[in-house]
Motif scaffolding. Structure first.
Motif, short mmCIF file in Angstrom:
data_model
loop_
_atom_site.label_atom_id
_atom_site.label_comp_id
_atom_site.label_asym_id
_atom_site.label_seq_id
_atom_site.Cartn_x
_atom_site.Cartn_y
_atom_site.Cartn_z
N LEU A 90 0.84 -1.22 0.00
CA LEU A 90 0.00 0.00 0.00
C LEU A 90 0.86 1.25 0.00
N VAL A 91 1.94 1.25 0.77
CA VAL A 91 2.84 2.41 0.82
C VAL A 91 3.46 2.65 -0.55
N LEU A 110 2.31 1.70 -3.53
CA LEU A 110 1.29 2.16 -4.48
C LEU A 110 0.92 3.62 -4.22
N TYR A 111 0.87 4.00 -2.95
CA TYR A 111 0.52 5.39 -2.63
C TYR A 111 1.61 6.34 -3.13
N ARG A 112 2.87 5.94 -2.93
CA ARG A 112 3.96 6.80 -3.38
C ARG A 112 4.03 6.87 -4.90
N GLY A 167 -0.32 7.79 -5.84
CA GLY A 167 -1.12 8.68 -5.03
C GLY A 167 -2.33 7.97 -4.42
N VAL A 168 -3.39 8.75 -4.21
CA VAL A 168 -4.59 8.21 -3.58
C VAL A 168 -5.21 7.10 -4.44
N GLY A 200 -3.67 4.98 -6.30
CA GLY A 200 -2.92 3.76 -6.07
C GLY A 200 -3.28 3.10 -4.74
N LEU A 201 -3.53 3.95 -3.74
CA LEU A 201 -3.94 3.40 -2.44
C LEU A 201 -5.28 2.68 -2.54
#
Length: 221
Positions: free
Chosen positions: A47-48, A50-52, A55-56, A58-59
């Motif tokens: 999750l980290v 994908l978020y990086r 962004g949102v 990806g989260l």
């Protein structure tokens, strides 16, 4: 003179371990804890990442993927547990080879209260089963490869391997995923104590119907 509290505790622990009542040690539970830690750490790292990277969005995508993977894993675990309890769908039966069919039959027998022993030899599956009433089953299998062939092509020859001449205490059961020929049925009717379990009855058995409800003959005298 009694020893120190530490030595007394060590003796008590040794006695409990010898009796099997002390419980697991750290080395016994460490693999489970490690697996639990990885099962939590890996999704978090995913999750980290994908978020990086996205962004949102990806989260959100990661949460959806994890939820789908969790649901698929849960369904798989339930399917495995169901099969171990002796329940199979038609599609699952269709995928079984000769050995797999014998394993399924053994599970279904145990589900129905039979005690089962695997007597397979040289790749030829065979089971022995007995119940609390003293009945004994000799379970043989028509090869899975013949299930889709012409039911009259083989005749009763393969079934003769299920019989044990002169041993009348056995109820001889022949399991086949396909259909038995008329010659098979006539042969079995002349033997006495022989029960042919065809594909239709096999599916009913796999659905949860007890073997006794599928026409299993009484104990031979």
């Amino acid at each position: 003179m009694p020893g120190s509290r530490r030595s007394q505790r060590q003796r008590a622990v040794s006695e409990l371990r010898a009796q099997g009542r002390y419980g697991p040690e750290l080395r016994d539970v460490l693999p489970a804890f490690a697996g639990l830690g990885l099962s939590v750490l890996v999704p978090v790292l995913l999750l980290v990442w994908l978020y990086r990277a996205l962004g949102v969005g990806g989260l959100v995508l990661g949460v959806v993927l994890l939820a789908a993977a969790g649901a698929a894993g849960l369904r798989m675990r339930r399917s495995v547990a169901r099969r171990r309890r002796g329940h199979y769908t038609a599609a699952e039966l269709a995928r079984l080879d000769d050995h797999g069919l014998a394993v399924a039959a053994a599970r279904m027998l145990r589900r129905d209260g039979w005690r089962v022993t695997d007597l397979s030899q040289r790749g030829r599956p065979r089971l022995y089963a007995c119940d609390n009433g003293g009945r004994e089953l000799d379970v043989a299998f028509r090869p899975v490869a013949t299930a889709d062939e012409d039911e009259g092509a083989h005749g009763p020859a393969a079934l003769r391997e299920a019989g044990r001449p002169g041993v009348d205490r056995f109820i001889r059961v022949v399991v086949h995923r396909g259909a038995f020929s008329r010659a098979d049925v006539l042969w079995a009717s002349r033997q006495g104590g022989v029960h042919l379990l065809d594909g239709h009855q096999l599916q009913r058995w796999a659905d949860g119907h007890p073997l006794n409800s599928l026409g299993l003959p009484p104990q031979a005298r």
